[in-house]
Write an enzyme that holds these catalytic residues in place. Sequence first.
Site, PDB file in Angstrom:
ATOM      1  N   GLY A  19       0.853  -1.340   0.119  1.00 59.23           N
ATOM      2  CA  GLY A  19      -0.077   0.171  -0.038  1.00 59.23           C
ATOM      3  C   GLY A  19       0.792   1.133  -0.080  1.00 59.23           C
ATOM      4  O   GLY A  19       0.321   2.330  -0.003  1.00 59.23           O
ATOM      5  N   GLY A  20       2.194   1.088  -0.127  1.00 57.22           N
ATOM      6  CA  GLY A  20       3.026   2.285  -0.156  1.00 57.22           C
ATOM      7  C   GLY A  20       2.711   3.347  -1.457  1.00 57.22           C
ATOM      8  O   GLY A  20       2.746   4.548  -1.270  1.00 57.22           O
ATOM      9  N   GLY A  21       2.101   2.479  -2.314  1.00 58.91           N
ATOM     10  CA  GLY A  21       1.847   3.177  -3.554  1.00 58.91           C
ATOM     11  C   GLY A  21       0.397   3.809  -3.609  1.00 58.91           C
ATOM     12  O   GLY A  21      -0.075   4.523  -4.455  1.00 58.91           O
ATOM     13  N   GLU A  28      -5.268  -3.805  -5.111  1.00 60.88           N
ATOM     14  CA  GLU A  28      -4.334  -4.797  -5.211  1.00 60.88           C
ATOM     15  C   GLU A  28      -4.856  -6.097  -4.387  1.00 60.88           C
ATOM     16  O   GLU A  28      -4.641  -7.161  -4.798  1.00 60.88           O
ATOM     17  CB  GLU A  28      -2.952  -4.044  -4.513  1.00 60.88           C
ATOM     18  CG  GLU A  28      -2.361  -3.187  -5.372  1.00 60.88           C
ATOM     19  CD  GLU A  28      -1.086  -2.954  -4.549  1.00 60.88           C
ATOM     20  OE1 GLU A  28      -0.179  -2.138  -5.464  1.00 60.88           O
ATOM     21  OE2 GLU A  28      -1.288  -2.742  -3.390  1.00 60.88           O
TER      22      GLU A  28
END
Length: 262
Positions: A103-105, A111
């Site tokens: 979830g960094g992006g 996802e």
Amino acid sequence: MPSDLSPIDKAKFVAAKQASLYVEDGMKVGLGTGSTAAWLVKCLGERVQDDGLKIKGVPTSSRTAALAREVGIEVMSLDEARWLDITIDGADEYDGNLNLIKGGGGALLQEKIVATASDQMVVIADASKSVETLGGFPLPLEVVPFGWQTTKTLIEETLIGMDVLGRKVSLRMNGEAPFYTDEGNHILDLHLNRIGNARQLSLVVNQIPGVVENGLFIDICDIVVIGHGDGRVEMRDINEGMVQEARHDFIETDNLFADLND
């Protein structure tokens, strides 16, 4: 591809190159989001262009969809695909049981939906993403904008009873404004430092009103492909209990990798 990449980019490339070999003609493939997943999309695009590989990609973000179309991958929605043969994505952290933080992006919701709608999930990463215990990377939670500050307070209160070392919660920003996901939601990042019981935490935070989904991927990943800056690759299969190794060489050439700056 250019041979003058940094060691970290070389590691990402060789992991993506190896992971792309899991994809076979006719497959429906979930395409992840982020810098490492972008290498994967490029590698698959090269196979489409050079080898005539025929696949259909289900992107996990608008960014990935645009890149996939750019390199010649046919794109379809998950509703059209219904079920996927494989999803390949990156991770912000992974532990020895192949549990992940993602979830960094900012695309963790799509996802996770795509990954769980797949026969197999393969994660590509460099060795720095390996941890003994999850939590060093901030855990993202996707939350609805309505009443997000109340949701934040509820999360902070819930964390008091959890096995974590830190309890700071911050709203992810995009410059001066809050970050918005493709689904129009906010991201709250939980700075926990260490997560003692990831399974419990995942179940508990998802019960908080306003929380849509969290970035803990528990029992979803089947294989992690780990790249190294010298071209070495390790493949760890959690189901088979196997570790295999491979190597990819770097050559000086001008192809579709030259413009990858993600």
